[in-house]
Design a protein around this motif. Sequence first.
Motif, PDB file in Angstrom:
ATOM      1  N   SER A  21      -7.249  36.414  18.859  1.00  0.00           N
ATOM      2  CA  SER A  21      -6.734  37.089  17.842  1.00  0.00           C
ATOM      3  C   SER A  21      -6.928  36.372  16.588  1.00  0.00           C
ATOM      4  O   SER A  21      -6.552  35.710  16.191  1.00  0.00           O
ATOM      5  CB  SER A  21      -4.749  37.163  17.966  1.00  0.00           C
ATOM      6  N   ASP A  50      -9.247  31.689  19.739  1.00  0.00           N
ATOM      7  CA  ASP A  50      -8.144  32.682  20.188  1.00  0.00           C
ATOM      8  C   ASP A  50      -9.171  33.843  20.077  1.00  0.00           C
ATOM      9  O   ASP A  50      -9.769  34.145  19.302  1.00  0.00           O
ATOM     10  CB  ASP A  50      -6.948  32.548  19.202  1.00  0.00           C
ATOM     11  N   LYS A  90       1.663  24.006  18.275  1.00  0.00           N
ATOM     12  CA  LYS A  90       1.659  22.900  19.206  1.00  0.00           C
ATOM     13  C   LYS A  90       0.563  21.678  19.163  1.00  0.00           C
ATOM     14  O   LYS A  90       0.823  20.503  19.525  1.00  0.00           O
ATOM     15  CB  LYS A  90       1.358  23.374  20.688  1.00  0.00           C
ATOM     16  N   TYR A 129       8.515  27.559  24.948  1.00  0.00           N
ATOM     17  CA  TYR A 129       8.190  27.046  23.523  1.00  0.00           C
ATOM     18  C   TYR A 129       8.832  25.706  23.155  1.00  0.00           C
ATOM     19  O   TYR A 129       8.046  24.820  22.901  1.00  0.00           O
ATOM     20  CB  TYR A 129       8.386  28.283  22.536  1.00  0.00           C
ATOM     21  N   TYR A 187      -2.650  40.885  22.245  1.00  0.00           N
ATOM     22  CA  TYR A 187      -2.732  40.235  20.892  1.00  0.00           C
ATOM     23  C   TYR A 187      -3.633  40.777  19.972  1.00  0.00           C
ATOM     24  O   TYR A 187      -4.798  40.244  19.666  1.00  0.00           O
ATOM     25  CB  TYR A 187      -3.148  38.647  21.511  1.00  0.00           C
ATOM     26  N   GLU A 228      -8.792  23.525  21.590  1.00  0.00           N
ATOM     27  CA  GLU A 228      -7.483  24.297  21.833  1.00  0.00           C
ATOM     28  C   GLU A 228      -7.935  25.847  22.346  1.00  0.00           C
ATOM     29  O   GLU A 228      -8.483  26.605  21.637  1.00  0.00           O
ATOM     30  CB  GLU A 228      -6.627  24.564  20.752  1.00  0.00           C
ATOM     31  N   GLY A 248     -12.633  34.350  20.140  1.00  0.00           N
ATOM     32  CA  GLY A 248     -13.316  34.356  21.236  1.00  0.00           C
ATOM     33  C   GLY A 248     -12.554  34.519  22.468  1.00  0.00           C
ATOM     34  O   GLY A 248     -11.346  34.385  22.343  1.00  0.00           O
ATOM     35  N   ASP A 249     -13.022  34.990  23.788  1.00  0.00           N
ATOM     36  CA  ASP A 249     -12.226  35.187  24.751  1.00  0.00           C
ATOM     37  C   ASP A 249     -12.437  34.027  25.887  1.00  0.00           C
ATOM     38  O   ASP A 249     -13.703  33.777  26.354  1.00  0.00           O
ATOM     39  CB  ASP A 249     -12.672  36.397  25.448  1.00  0.00           C
ATOM     40  N   THR A 306     -11.919  33.768  28.824  1.00  0.00           N
ATOM     41  CA  THR A 306     -12.416  33.597  30.150  1.00  0.00           C
ATOM     42  C   THR A 306     -13.809  33.774  30.113  1.00  0.00           C
ATOM     43  O   THR A 306     -14.347  34.151  31.319  1.00  0.00           O
ATOM     44  CB  THR A 306     -11.816  35.093  30.523  1.00  0.00           C
ATOM     45  N   PRO A 366      -1.735  24.859  25.982  1.00  0.00           N
ATOM     46  CA  PRO A 366      -0.543  24.784  25.967  1.00  0.00           C
ATOM     47  C   PRO A 366       0.051  26.089  26.322  1.00  0.00           C
ATOM     48  O   PRO A 366      -0.827  27.152  26.382  1.00  0.00           O
ATOM     49  CB  PRO A 366       0.002  24.614  24.648  1.00  0.00           C
ATOM     50  N   GLY A 367       1.352  26.179  26.163  1.00  0.00           N
ATOM     51  CA  GLY A 367       2.078  27.503  26.311  1.00  0.00           C
ATOM     52  C   GLY A 367       2.169  28.161  27.552  1.00  0.00           C
ATOM     53  O   GLY A 367       2.637  29.394  27.788  1.00  0.00           O
ATOM     54  N   GLY A 370      -6.704  29.538  23.614  1.00  0.00           N
ATOM     55  CA  GLY A 370      -5.404  30.459  23.114  1.00  0.00           C
ATOM     56  C   GLY A 370      -4.504  29.820  22.285  1.00  0.00           C
ATOM     57  O   GLY A 370      -3.325  29.694  22.291  1.00  0.00           O
ATOM     58  N   ALA A 371      -5.054  29.100  20.773  1.00  0.00           N
ATOM     59  CA  ALA A 371      -4.454  28.514  19.989  1.00  0.00           C
ATOM     60  C   ALA A 371      -3.239  28.949  19.072  1.00  0.00           C
ATOM     61  O   ALA A 371      -2.455  28.339  18.852  1.00  0.00           O
ATOM     62  CB  ALA A 371      -5.436  27.869  19.229  1.00  0.00           C
ATOM     63  N   GLY A 372      -3.297  30.483  19.122  1.00  0.00           N
ATOM     64  CA  GLY A 372      -2.112  31.308  18.382  1.00  0.00           C
ATOM     65  C   GLY A 372      -1.958  30.773  16.853  1.00  0.00           C
ATOM     66  O   GLY A 372      -2.642  30.700  16.335  1.00  0.00           O
ATOM     67  N   PHE A 388       4.601  37.651  19.473  1.00  0.00           N
ATOM     68  CA  PHE A 388       4.688  36.356  19.995  1.00  0.00           C
ATOM     69  C   PHE A 388       5.391  35.010  19.349  1.00  0.00           C
ATOM     70  O   PHE A 388       6.320  34.340  19.994  1.00  0.00           O
ATOM     71  CB  PHE A 388       3.342  36.001  20.634  1.00  0.00           C
ATOM     72  N   THR A 391      -0.037  29.386  29.162  1.00  0.00           N
ATOM     73  CA  THR A 391      -1.030  30.736  29.129  1.00  0.00           C
ATOM     74  C   THR A 391      -1.864  30.427  30.461  1.00  0.00           C
ATOM     75  O   THR A 391      -2.053  31.752  31.002  1.00  0.00           O
ATOM     76  CB  THR A 391      -1.902  30.671  27.922  1.00  0.00           C
TER      77      THR A 391
HETATM   78  C1  LIG Z   1       1.226  32.734  25.575  1.00  0.00           C
HETATM   79  S1  LIG Z   1       0.290  32.769  23.839  1.00  0.00           S
HETATM   80  C2  LIG Z   1       0.388  30.915  23.523  1.00  0.00           C
HETATM   81  C3  LIG Z   1       0.015  30.429  21.910  1.00  0.00           C
HETATM   82  C4  LIG Z   1       0.191  28.871  21.740  1.00  0.00           C
HETATM   83  N1  LIG Z   1      -0.916  28.326  22.686  1.00  0.00           N
HETATM   84  C5  LIG Z   1       1.441  28.205  22.238  1.00  0.00           C
HETATM   85  O1  LIG Z   1       1.474  27.518  23.300  1.00  0.00           O
HETATM   86  O2  LIG Z   1       2.437  28.850  21.686  1.00  0.00           O
HETATM   87  C6  LIG Z   1      -1.371  32.911  24.526  1.00  0.00           C
HETATM   88  C7  LIG Z   1      -2.377  32.831  23.492  1.00  0.00           C
HETATM   89  O3  LIG Z   1      -3.690  33.023  23.789  1.00  0.00           O
HETATM   90  C8  LIG Z   1      -4.290  33.936  23.140  1.00  0.00           C
HETATM   91  N2  LIG Z   1      -5.196  34.561  24.294  1.00  0.00           N
HETATM   92  C9  LIG Z   1      -4.578  35.458  25.404  1.00  0.00           C
HETATM   93  N3  LIG Z   1      -5.817  35.827  26.002  1.00  0.00           N
HETATM   94  C10 LIG Z   1      -6.837  35.184  25.489  1.00  0.00           C
HETATM   95  C11 LIG Z   1      -7.944  35.047  26.020  1.00  0.00           C
HETATM   96  N4  LIG Z   1      -8.743  35.926  26.959  1.00  0.00           N
HETATM   97  N5  LIG Z   1      -9.123  34.192  25.118  1.00  0.00           N
HETATM   98  C12 LIG Z   1      -8.683  33.772  24.269  1.00  0.00           C
HETATM   99  N6  LIG Z   1      -7.345  33.833  23.759  1.00  0.00           N
HETATM  100  C13 LIG Z   1      -6.641  34.510  24.483  1.00  0.00           C
HETATM  101  C14 LIG Z   1      -3.259  35.015  22.400  1.00  0.00           C
HETATM  102  O4  LIG Z   1      -3.970  35.343  21.446  1.00  0.00           O
HETATM  103  C15 LIG Z   1      -2.172  33.825  22.135  1.00  0.00           C
HETATM  104  O5  LIG Z   1      -2.411  33.225  21.019  1.00  0.00           O
END
Ligand SMILES: C[S@@+](CC[C@H](N)C(=O)[O-])C[C@H]1O[C@@H](n2cnc3c(N)ncnc32)[C@H](O)[C@@H]1O
Length: 334
Positions: free
Chosen positions: A126, A124, A106, A68, A48, A98, A151-152, A154, A171-172, A100-102, A56, A174
């Motif tokens: 990204s 997120d 959602k 999705y 990402y 949220e 931010g990350d 994890t 969501p997603g 991993g909000a992308g 994505f 992930t």
């Molecule tokens: C599978 S996509 C899902 C996006 C959105 N939430 C959806 O449901 O459509 C995963 C999202 O999590 C983010 N992401 C992945 N690993 C991450 C991490 N370690 N920390 C923060 N964001 C992360 C990605 O940038 C991406 O936007």
Amino acid sequence: MHTSAGSSAVCAWQNNNKKGCKMDNEFKEDVLAGLRLTQKALSPKYFYDAQGSKYFDQICQLEEYYPYRTELSLLPEVARELQDYFHQQSVDSIQLVEFGAGSLHKVKPVLQELKMVKEFIAIDISGAHLQAASEELAEAFPDLPIKAAQGDFTKPIELAPSDATPMGFFPGSTIGNFDPGEALDFLRNARTTLGKDSYLLLGVDTKKDQQMLEDAYDDSSNVTARFNKNILTRINRELNGNFDLSQFEHVAIYNEELGRIEMHLRSLVDQQVTVAGETFQFKQGETIHTENSYKYHPDEFDELVTAAGWKRECLWLAPDAIFSVMLLHSKEDN
Ligand SMILES: C[S@@+](CC[C@H](N)C(=O)[O-])C[C@H]1O[C@@H](n2cnc3c(N)ncnc32)[C@H](O)[C@@H]1O
């Protein structure tokens, strides 16, 4: 660590990666460590960059990518029922977070129905993509304070204190990108981040027909293949790598024993590749494992939920149980 919304509707901050160079070093160390493994592997979080986030979004529009649209079609009803549920629980204000909000697609149906959300925080990895999506969201919800945090998820995340009831949103599916042990860690950490008497709304993909699963991760227009190979483009650009993308192919297979889709990049020839000055050998047919997407029966997932100290309050299943959304509650002290 936190800034207030100030005059702008969207406020950005970095929650756990204060210096860009720290992130760059981590990327380099993780990539080199992953390529030194006997089964070479890269973390899916490195898909990402800005281009990866765009790919994505394209995946989400594919006919084959059922998660999705299936989850998105469940969310208006989920949010209406949550509105009633929170009324019954005498919850009148929510701080929504949220992970991993992308592109923030959602959260829109959730915000439209769940009127007690008083503040929204989007996290997120990204950053630029999230910032753009947050500004668009602010136009649709001009009265809602929105914070966008690169931010990350994890890593430890500290939320600004709030009088509102915290509710995480993940969501997603992930969460399926973690192996079950990592998913347990995420759920435990989320409980610590969100605090006692908090909620977590989660989208989790389910086990199903193998062909349907494999098609979702290996589409006929090769968008997922471009998404997968983008990690090599990123390594070439940011770590002075010399991967030849035409010498790798995208592979997506369902590993039934482990209940997960695996994505790999398979070397088409014997070759050597240099990254950040280090050389790596590839045999023809050897792969780099780039992503897992674990699929769970709801009861199977519930074991992780309970072990992490959450309790499942509600479960929504899409027709034919092809996707699940669940609300978790953390009652006890953390
Ligand atoms: C599978 S996509 C899902 C996006 C959105 N939430 C959806 O449901 O459509 C995963 C999202 O999590 C983010 N992401 C992945 N690993 C991450 C991490 N370690 N920390 C923060 N964001 C992360 C990605 O940038 C991406 O936007």
